[in-house]
Design a protein around this motif. Structure first.
Motif, PDB file in Angstrom:
ATOM      1  N   GLY A 100     -40.994 -30.074 -60.635  1.00  0.00           N
ATOM      2  CA  GLY A 100     -41.791 -30.946 -59.771  1.00  0.00           C
ATOM      3  C   GLY A 100     -40.976 -31.806 -58.833  1.00  0.00           C
ATOM      4  O   GLY A 100     -41.498 -32.741 -58.238  1.00  0.00           O
ATOM      5  N   ALA A 113     -43.493 -23.042 -58.409  1.00  0.00           N
ATOM      6  CA  ALA A 113     -44.643 -22.408 -59.046  1.00  0.00           C
ATOM      7  C   ALA A 113     -44.201 -21.258 -59.943  1.00  0.00           C
ATOM      8  O   ALA A 113     -44.732 -21.073 -61.049  1.00  0.00           O
ATOM      9  CB  ALA A 113     -45.620 -21.906 -57.981  1.00  0.00           C
ATOM     10  N   CYS A 132     -42.716 -22.704 -63.169  1.00  0.00           N
ATOM     11  CA  CYS A 132     -43.763 -23.230 -64.053  1.00  0.00           C
ATOM     12  C   CYS A 132     -44.508 -22.097 -64.752  1.00  0.00           C
ATOM     13  O   CYS A 132     -44.758 -22.155 -65.968  1.00  0.00           O
ATOM     14  CB  CYS A 132     -44.735 -24.097 -63.253  1.00  0.00           C
ATOM     15  N   ILE A 142     -47.124 -27.457 -64.013  1.00  0.00           N
ATOM     16  CA  ILE A 142     -47.615 -27.097 -62.683  1.00  0.00           C
ATOM     17  C   ILE A 142     -46.647 -27.601 -61.615  1.00  0.00           C
ATOM     18  O   ILE A 142     -45.935 -28.575 -61.827  1.00  0.00           O
ATOM     19  CB  ILE A 142     -49.021 -27.683 -62.410  1.00  0.00           C
ATOM     20  N   LYS A 191     -46.736 -29.744 -59.156  1.00  0.00           N
ATOM     21  CA  LYS A 191     -47.677 -30.794 -58.747  1.00  0.00           C
ATOM     22  C   LYS A 191     -47.512 -31.185 -57.286  1.00  0.00           C
ATOM     23  O   LYS A 191     -48.404 -31.813 -56.706  1.00  0.00           O
ATOM     24  CB  LYS A 191     -47.569 -32.012 -59.662  1.00  0.00           C
ATOM     25  N   SER A 211     -50.973 -25.493 -57.907  1.00  0.00           N
ATOM     26  CA  SER A 211     -51.166 -26.070 -59.234  1.00  0.00           C
ATOM     27  C   SER A 211     -52.512 -25.655 -59.812  1.00  0.00           C
ATOM     28  O   SER A 211     -52.608 -25.242 -60.983  1.00  0.00           O
ATOM     29  CB  SER A 211     -51.062 -27.593 -59.168  1.00  0.00           C
ATOM     30  N   GLU A 266     -52.423 -22.114 -60.979  1.00  0.00           N
ATOM     31  CA  GLU A 266     -51.748 -21.930 -62.261  1.00  0.00           C
ATOM     32  C   GLU A 266     -52.621 -22.411 -63.416  1.00  0.00           C
ATOM     33  O   GLU A 266     -52.667 -21.781 -64.483  1.00  0.00           O
ATOM     34  CB  GLU A 266     -50.411 -22.656 -62.270  1.00  0.00           C
ATOM     35  N   VAL A 287     -47.703 -33.362 -66.029  1.00  0.00           N
ATOM     36  CA  VAL A 287     -46.966 -33.690 -64.807  1.00  0.00           C
ATOM     37  C   VAL A 287     -45.980 -34.819 -65.111  1.00  0.00           C
ATOM     38  O   VAL A 287     -46.206 -35.617 -66.016  1.00  0.00           O
ATOM     39  CB  VAL A 287     -47.911 -34.117 -63.663  1.00  0.00           C
ATOM     40  N   TYR A 319     -54.570 -34.726 -54.944  1.00  0.00           N
ATOM     41  CA  TYR A 319     -54.556 -34.080 -56.256  1.00  0.00           C
ATOM     42  C   TYR A 319     -55.940 -33.618 -56.717  1.00  0.00           C
ATOM     43  O   TYR A 319     -56.053 -33.053 -57.818  1.00  0.00           O
ATOM     44  CB  TYR A 319     -53.976 -35.041 -57.301  1.00  0.00           C
ATOM     45  N   ILE A 366     -56.377 -30.262 -58.421  1.00  0.00           N
ATOM     46  CA  ILE A 366     -55.830 -30.210 -59.780  1.00  0.00           C
ATOM     47  C   ILE A 366     -56.853 -30.740 -60.776  1.00  0.00           C
ATOM     48  O   ILE A 366     -57.095 -30.139 -61.832  1.00  0.00           O
ATOM     49  CB  ILE A 366     -54.520 -31.016 -59.860  1.00  0.00           C
TER      50      ILE A 366
END
Length: 361
Positions: free
Chosen positions: A97, A106, A109, A133, A135, A141, A144, A159, A172, A175
């Protein structure tokens, strides 16, 4: 509590890979070649930590490898001696991250998530996983989370505290949508502050020593907490649960008092925040215990726990195998049995939908 054998749930166990090659089967040849030639190219922790590389010396498996890299030794050294019924794996891979190359982040992760599934979750049903993820890219994210989230052994999205924007920012939202869709907890674990693309760890800039970095963790979590509440995340996603890990505990009470007081005078600026901040904390947020502060006056300890609704909101965490590990038998003063059971088992069981503790007859 030295003879206490009641079952517990440990919500912060840092499992590890024996080496970087362990995730190679889950990476494309392009990234395998890149890592072989240049290394992971991830920022390293800039401070001397405690222990051996930040970990307990006695946590290294006898057969060799990094601390936390052996499932069998984790069971013998930690889970079985302390009667840990379930352990939530939080890993050692937050640095993905911190980099600008979001496609590479990515891929790392995804590889780490698949490695955790195949080498840990598939081998012991006492373990639950965290979805790592990238982030810094909300859409990747969310992708995933949806790829992995169907496996109910993954119980949360993880995170680091270090982030380009506080986590209440609308950036975000994809997410959180994916978390709610798969009924996953969103967990912020301290780490990566001031590294890579992330801003300095304090409002005054970078710090010099590890002890300063450790002291600044509350600033990071305060910013995320206020951001989540005042940007209306829990109004948009009322079922979302957020855990704050490894930033201390006792600061929460006076901080909530301050947020409630400020909200009374300034709530016209955020009309979507329909109730006092402390109520959002009590309905949507949790804390992990490690490292928990011991009050100078022992008689203050329980009232401070009561002030943050610890019997509802506090989750036991050991932080195994890090050097500042909290022993389940030594980290807390003596507590009433029912109160202790809430912190050491029931709160986590309800949050992560684990079986209730079996009462011994």
């Amino acid at each position: 509590m030295s003879a206490d054998r009641r079952a517990i749930i440990d919500v912060d166990i840092h499992h590890n890979t024996p080496n970087v090659q362990a995730i190679f089967p889950y990476l494309s040849q392009v990234y395998r070649d890149q890592i072989n030639e240049w290394g992971l190219l991830l920022p390293s922790y800039p401070f001397m930590n405690g222990g051996k590389g930040g970990r307990r010396v006695d946590a290294e498996p006898p057969e060799g490898g990094a601390a936390g890299s052996s499932l069998e030794y984790l069971m013998r050294h930690h889970m079985e001696p302390f009667n840990v019924d379930y352990g939530i794996l939080t890993g050692e891979f937050y640095s993905a991250g911190t980099i600008a190359d979001v496609q590479y982040a990515a891929a790392l992760c995804s590889a780490y998530n698949d490695y955790t599934r195949d080498h840990w979750l598939d081998r012991d049903d006492r373990l639950r996983g965290s979805i790592n993820i990238p982030k810094q890219h909300a859409q990747l994210s969310a992708q995933e989370i949806r790829r992995v989230g169907g496996d109910k052994r993954f119980v949360q999205v993880l995170v680091p505290g270090g982030a380009e924007k506080p986590y209440g920012n609308t950036f975000y939202d994809p997410i959180f949508e994916a978390c709610v869709e798969h009924d996953l907890v969103f967990t912020i674990h301290i780490g990566n502050e001031g590294q890579g693309v992330n801003p300095p760890p304090t409002g005054a800039g970078y710090v010099t020593y590890y002890i300063e970095s450790r002291a600044s963790r509350t600033q990071t979590m305060m910013a995320h907490m206020a951001s989540l509440i005042f940007n209306g995340v829990f109004e948009k996603f009322p079922t979302l649960k957020v855990v704050m890990q490894e930033a201390g505990v006792m600061w929460i009470a006076p901080y909530l008092w301050k947020l409630d007081q400020d909200w009374k005078g300034l709530r016209y600026q955020t009309p979507w925040v329909t109730k006092p901040p402390s109520e959002y904390f009590r309905s949507n947020m949790y804390l992990s215990s490690q490292p928990i502060e011991l009050t100078p006056d022992p008689s203050m300890f329980k009232p401070m726990l009561d002030a943050i609704w610890a019997d509802e909101r506090l989750l036991f965490a050991s932080d195994y195998p890090h050097w500042d590990f909290d022993s389940p038998r030594l980290a807390f003063p003596k507590l009433d049995p029912d109160y202790r059971q809430r912190i050491f088992y029931d709160n986590a069981a309800e949050l992560y939908k684990l079986p209730p503790r079996i009462t011994q007859s």
